[in-house]
Design a protein around this motif. Structure first.
Motif, PDB file in Angstrom:
ATOM      1  N   VAL A 254       0.862  -1.177   0.000  1.00 49.42           N
ATOM      2  CA  VAL A 254       0.000   0.000   0.000  1.00 49.42           C
ATOM      3  C   VAL A 254       0.904   1.233   0.000  1.00 49.42           C
ATOM      4  CG1 VAL A 254      -1.596   1.362   1.405  1.00 49.42           C
ATOM      5  CG2 VAL A 254      -1.938  -1.116   1.163  1.00 49.42           C
ATOM      6  N   VAL A 255       0.600   2.195  -0.865  1.00 49.37           N
ATOM      7  CA  VAL A 255       1.436   3.392  -1.007  1.00 49.37           C
ATOM      8  C   VAL A 255       0.577   4.632  -0.796  1.00 49.37           C
ATOM      9  CG1 VAL A 255       3.030   4.655  -2.498  1.00 49.37           C
ATOM     10  CG2 VAL A 255       2.820   2.167  -2.729  1.00 49.37           C
ATOM     11  N   PHE A 256       1.100   5.582  -0.005  1.00 52.70           N
ATOM     12  CA  PHE A 256       0.376   6.840   0.212  1.00 52.70           C
ATOM     13  C   PHE A 256       1.348   7.953   0.568  1.00 52.70           C
ATOM     14  CE2 PHE A 256      -0.206   4.146   4.091  1.00 52.70           C
ATOM     15  CZ  PHE A 256       0.690   4.794   4.919  1.00 52.70           C
ATOM     16  N   THR A 257       0.824   9.167   0.559  1.00 56.27           N
ATOM     17  CA  THR A 257       1.531  10.333   1.056  1.00 56.27           C
ATOM     18  C   THR A 257       0.714  10.916   2.206  1.00 56.27           C
ATOM     19  OG1 THR A 257       2.569  12.427   0.409  1.00 56.27           O
ATOM     20  CG2 THR A 257       0.404  11.951  -0.530  1.00 56.27           C
ATOM     21  N   VAL A 258       1.103  12.086   2.707  1.00 55.46           N
ATOM     22  CA  VAL A 258       0.345  12.781   3.748  1.00 55.46           C
ATOM     23  C   VAL A 258       0.039  14.187   3.262  1.00 55.46           C
ATOM     24  CG1 VAL A 258       0.326  13.642   6.119  1.00 55.46           C
ATOM     25  CG2 VAL A 258       1.405  11.445   5.604  1.00 55.46           C
ATOM     26  N   ASP A 259      -1.235  14.546   3.267  1.00 56.56           N
ATOM     27  CA  ASP A 259      -1.667  15.888   2.906  1.00 56.56           C
ATOM     28  C   ASP A 259      -1.833  16.690   4.195  1.00 56.56           C
ATOM     29  OD1 ASP A 259      -2.854  18.197   2.020  1.00 56.56           O
ATOM     30  OD2 ASP A 259      -4.672  17.243   1.240  1.00 56.56           O
ATOM     31  N   ALA A 260      -0.847  17.524   4.504  1.00 61.33           N
ATOM     32  CA  ALA A 260      -0.890  18.339   5.721  1.00 61.33           C
ATOM     33  C   ALA A 260      -0.634  19.810   5.397  1.00 61.33           C
ATOM     34  CB  ALA A 260       0.144  17.831   6.727  1.00 61.33           C
TER      35      ALA A 260
ATOM     36  N   PRO B 213      -0.087  -2.907 -11.228  1.00 64.04           N
ATOM     37  CA  PRO B 213      -1.260  -3.407 -10.496  1.00 64.04           C
ATOM     38  C   PRO B 213      -1.035  -4.730  -9.789  1.00 64.04           C
ATOM     39  CG  PRO B 213      -1.515  -3.769 -12.857  1.00 64.04           C
ATOM     40  CD  PRO B 213      -0.295  -2.914 -12.692  1.00 64.04           C
ATOM     41  N   ASP B 214       0.007  -5.476 -10.164  1.00 68.77           N
ATOM     42  CA  ASP B 214       0.293  -6.740  -9.492  1.00 68.77           C
ATOM     43  C   ASP B 214       1.059  -6.541  -8.193  1.00 68.77           C
ATOM     44  OD1 ASP B 214      -0.948  -8.150 -11.512  1.00 68.77           O
ATOM     45  OD2 ASP B 214       0.909  -8.432 -12.648  1.00 68.77           O
ATOM     46  N   THR B 215       1.495  -5.299  -7.930  1.00 68.40           N
ATOM     47  CA  THR B 215       2.375  -5.067  -6.786  1.00 68.40           C
ATOM     48  C   THR B 215       1.914  -3.930  -5.873  1.00 68.40           C
ATOM     49  OG1 THR B 215       4.235  -5.775  -8.166  1.00 68.40           O
ATOM     50  CG2 THR B 215       4.778  -4.632  -6.123  1.00 68.40           C
ATOM     51  N   LEU B 216       1.425  -2.838  -6.437  1.00 66.61           N
ATOM     52  CA  LEU B 216       1.150  -1.641  -5.646  1.00 66.61           C
ATOM     53  C   LEU B 216      -0.344  -1.372  -5.510  1.00 66.61           C
ATOM     54  CD1 LEU B 216       3.912   0.787  -6.956  1.00 66.61           C
ATOM     55  CD2 LEU B 216       4.016  -0.844  -5.052  1.00 66.61           C
ATOM     56  N   ILE B 217      -0.728  -0.911  -4.328  1.00 70.03           N
ATOM     57  CA  ILE B 217      -2.126  -0.636  -3.974  1.00 70.03           C
ATOM     58  C   ILE B 217      -2.226   0.836  -3.597  1.00 70.03           C
ATOM     59  CG2 ILE B 217      -4.013  -1.223  -2.413  1.00 70.03           C
ATOM     60  CD1 ILE B 217      -2.373  -3.922  -1.938  1.00 70.03           C
ATOM     61  N   PRO B 218      -2.979   1.636  -4.347  1.00 66.78           N
ATOM     62  CA  PRO B 218      -3.000   3.075  -4.077  1.00 66.78           C
ATOM     63  C   PRO B 218      -3.927   3.465  -2.934  1.00 66.78           C
ATOM     64  CG  PRO B 218      -4.384   2.591  -5.966  1.00 66.78           C
ATOM     65  CD  PRO B 218      -3.763   1.288  -5.553  1.00 66.78           C
ATOM     66  N   PHE B 219      -3.371   4.212  -1.979  1.00 62.91           N
ATOM     67  CA  PHE B 219      -4.135   4.965  -0.998  1.00 62.91           C
ATOM     68  C   PHE B 219      -3.913   6.450  -1.317  1.00 62.91           C
ATOM     69  CE2 PHE B 219      -5.176   2.427   3.092  1.00 62.91           C
ATOM     70  CZ  PHE B 219      -5.596   1.327   2.368  1.00 62.91           C
ATOM     71  N   ALA B 220      -4.710   7.304  -0.730  1.00 65.06           N
ATOM     72  CA  ALA B 220      -4.573   8.742  -0.904  1.00 65.06           C
ATOM     73  C   ALA B 220      -4.554   9.405   0.460  1.00 65.06           C
ATOM     74  CB  ALA B 220      -5.720   9.291  -1.755  1.00 65.06           C
TER      75      ALA B 220
ATOM     76  N   ARG C   1      -7.971   2.847  -2.870  1.00 60.54           N
ATOM     77  CA  ARG C   1      -8.633   1.893  -1.978  1.00 60.54           C
ATOM     78  C   ARG C   1      -8.702   2.353  -0.523  1.00 60.54           C
ATOM     79  NH1 ARG C   1      -9.685  -3.239  -3.767  1.00 60.54           N
ATOM     80  NH2 ARG C   1      -8.982  -3.703  -5.898  1.00 60.54           N
ATOM     81  N   GLY C   2      -8.025   3.439  -0.196  1.00 61.98           N
ATOM     82  CA  GLY C   2      -8.051   3.894   1.190  1.00 61.98           C
ATOM     83  C   GLY C   2      -7.449   5.276   1.319  1.00 61.98           C
ATOM     84  N   PHE C   3      -7.512   5.818   2.552  1.00 66.82           N
ATOM     85  CA  PHE C   3      -7.051   7.172   2.827  1.00 66.82           C
ATOM     86  C   PHE C   3      -6.235   7.192   4.115  1.00 66.82           C
ATOM     87  CE2 PHE C   3     -10.526   7.550  -0.039  1.00 66.82           C
ATOM     88  CZ  PHE C   3     -10.216   8.635  -0.839  1.00 66.82           C
TER      89      PHE C   3
ATOM     90  N   ALA D 281     -14.080   2.356   1.064  1.00 63.98           N
ATOM     91  CA  ALA D 281     -12.628   2.477   1.207  1.00 63.98           C
ATOM     92  C   ALA D 281     -12.224   2.355   2.674  1.00 63.98           C
ATOM     93  CB  ALA D 281     -12.154   3.816   0.626  1.00 63.98           C
ATOM     94  N   VAL D 282     -10.916   2.326   2.901  1.00 62.48           N
ATOM     95  CA  VAL D 282     -10.339   2.143   4.237  1.00 62.48           C
ATOM     96  C   VAL D 282      -9.804   3.481   4.742  1.00 62.48           C
ATOM     97  CG1 VAL D 282      -8.486   0.990   5.524  1.00 62.48           C
ATOM     98  CG2 VAL D 282      -9.731  -0.251   3.740  1.00 62.48           C
ATOM     99  N   ALA D 283      -9.930   3.730   6.037  1.00 62.58           N
ATOM    100  CA  ALA D 283      -9.337   4.904   6.678  1.00 62.58           C
ATOM    101  C   ALA D 283      -8.200   4.438   7.579  1.00 62.58           C
ATOM    102  CB  ALA D 283     -10.374   5.674   7.490  1.00 62.58           C
ATOM    103  N   LEU D 284      -6.992   4.880   7.286  1.00 65.53           N
ATOM    104  CA  LEU D 284      -5.816   4.493   8.060  1.00 65.53           C
ATOM    105  C   LEU D 284      -5.342   5.712   8.861  1.00 65.53           C
ATOM    106  CD1 LEU D 284      -2.813   2.359   6.867  1.00 65.53           C
ATOM    107  CD2 LEU D 284      -2.404   4.510   8.063  1.00 65.53           C
ATOM    108  N   PHE D 285      -5.299   5.582  10.188  1.00 69.27           N
ATOM    109  CA  PHE D 285      -4.915   6.678  11.078  1.00 69.27           C
ATOM    110  C   PHE D 285      -3.556   6.406  11.709  1.00 69.27           C
ATOM    111  CE2 PHE D 285      -9.504   6.959  10.944  1.00 69.27           C
ATOM    112  CZ  PHE D 285      -9.779   8.314  11.012  1.00 69.27           C
TER     113      PHE D 285
END
Length: 291
Positions: A62-68, A90-97, A121-123, A151-155
Motif C-alpha cells: 500500500v502506497v500513500f503520502t500525507v496531505d498536511a 497493479p500486481d504489486t502496488l495498492i494506491p491509498f490517498a 482503496r483507502g485514505f 474504502a479504508v481509513a488508516l490513522f
C-alpha cells in the motif's frame, strides 16, 4: 493481483518524493524523522522503484503520502500521481490517498473522484501532522464519503518521529494521535474499515481496547522493529486480534527486509504468521462489497 502468489502485503509505505523531486513534507521534518529512525542516507524511492523492490520480494504494498498543507504550509505530492504510478504496477502496488480534513467539501469531492476515477482503496490520516483530532466533526463528511465508497481509513497513532527533537516538535501535537480518539469514529461510522497504524506508544492498551471492541478496527505493525513490540501487543496478536493485525513496515525508513527478519524471531504462532503477513490484509483490502 494474484494474492496466492504473494508472500506478504505491506499495508504501510510512504511515497516521499514526486516525479519532479518535490518531497512529501518539509525537509526539516523529514530530517527529524531520519534522525529518529537512524535512517540517514536512506533513499527516497520513486513509485517505479518501489514497485521493483516489492516485486522482487513477491510482496504487494500500500502506497500513500500525507496531505498536511493546512497545518504545515507544505504542498503535498499529488494523490493522482501516486494512484497513476500504482496503476502502472497493479500486481504489486495498492494506491491509498491523503486528503486534509480541513479542505471540507472540496476534500469530500476529491475523495470521491480518487476512488471512482483512480481506483484508490483507502485514505491515510496523520492527525498530529494535519493538526486535527480524529473525533472532530469537521472530518465527519470525509469519513462519511470514505465509508460510503467502501474504502479504508488508516490513522497514524502514537508518537511520531516526524518533528522529533525539532524546536517545539515542529508544531506537531502528539495528543491528536491517541487511538481512543478514533473510537468515536468507529461508533459513528460502524461500516467504516479503520486501521490504527503502528504500535501506539504510549497508548498501546487503548489501541488494543478499540480494536478488540469495534468490529472493523484493525492494527498495523509498522514503524517499529518487531523486537521492540510491547508484550501485550504480541499477546493480543497471537490470540484475540489474530484476524485483525496487519504487517506494515513504514518503508522506506524501515525496510520490510529488516522488519521481517525481526518478526521471524518473534514468538508468534505458526498458524497466525500468514494471517498477519498477508491474509488479514487481503481480506480487508480486496473484500467484496458486503455492506
Amino acid at each position: 493481483m494474484n494474492l496466492d502468489q504473494l508472500t506478504a502485503i505491506d499495508v504501510h509505505t510512504h511515497a516521499e518524493v514526486s516525479r519532479d523531486g518535490h518531497t512529501s513534507l518539509d525537509p526539516a521534518l523529514l530530517g527529524a524523522s531520519a534522525d529518529y529512525f537512524q535512517a540517514h542516507g536512506h533513499r527516497q524511492p520513486t513509485i517505479d522503484e518501489m514497485a521493483s523492490y516489492y516485486a522482487e520480494r513477491r510482496m504487494a504494498a500500500v502506497v500513500f503520502t500525507v496531505d498536511a498543507e493546512h497545518a504545515t504550509g507544505h504542498p503535498r505530492i499529488a494523490n493522482e500521481e501516486i494512484a497513476e504510478g500504482c496503476a502502472a504496477h497493479p500486481d504489486t502496488l495498492i494506491p491509498f490517498a491523503s486528503v486534509d480534513p480541513h479542505k471540507g467539501r472540496a476534500g469530500v469531492r476529491e475523495a470521491r473522484r480518487l476512488v471512482n476515477d483512480y481506483g484508490v482503496r483507502g485514505f491515510k490520516f496523520h492527525p498530529s501532522i494535519q493538526g486535527f483530532a480524529p473525533d472532530d466533526r469537521m472530518a465527519y463528511p470525509l469519513y462519511e464519503a470514505i465509508e460510503e465508497l467502501g474504502a479504508v481509513a488508516l490513522f497514524h497513532t502514537g508518537q511520531t518521529g516526524i518533528g522529533a527533537r525539532v524546536r517545539g516538535g515542529g508544531g506537531i501535537r502528539l495528543k491528536f494521535s491517541n487511538p481512543m480518539l478514533v473510537d468515536d469514529v468507529a461508533v459513528d461510522f460502524p461500516d467504516l474499515r479503520i486501521i490504527l497504524a503502528h504500535p501506539s506508544f504510549p497508548w498501546q492498551d487503548e489501541a488494543l481496547a478499540v480494536a478488540t471492541h469495534k468490529e472493523h478496527v484493525y492494527i498495523d505493525l509498522s514503524g517499529w522493529s518487531p523486537k521492540y513490540f510491547p508484550p501485550q501487543l504480541v499477546r493480543y496478536a497471537n490470540s484475540l486480534l489474530q484476524d485483525k493485525v496487519l504487517f506494515g513496515s513504514d518503508y522506506p525508513v524501515i525496510t520490510p527486509d529488516r522488519w521481517l527478519a525481526d518478526f521471524a524471531a518473534l514468538d508468534i504462532k505458526e498458524t497466525v504468521r500468514p494471517k498477519i503477513l498477508r491474509d488479514n490484509a487481503a481480506r480487508l483490502l480486496f473484500r467484496e462489497n458486503d455492506k
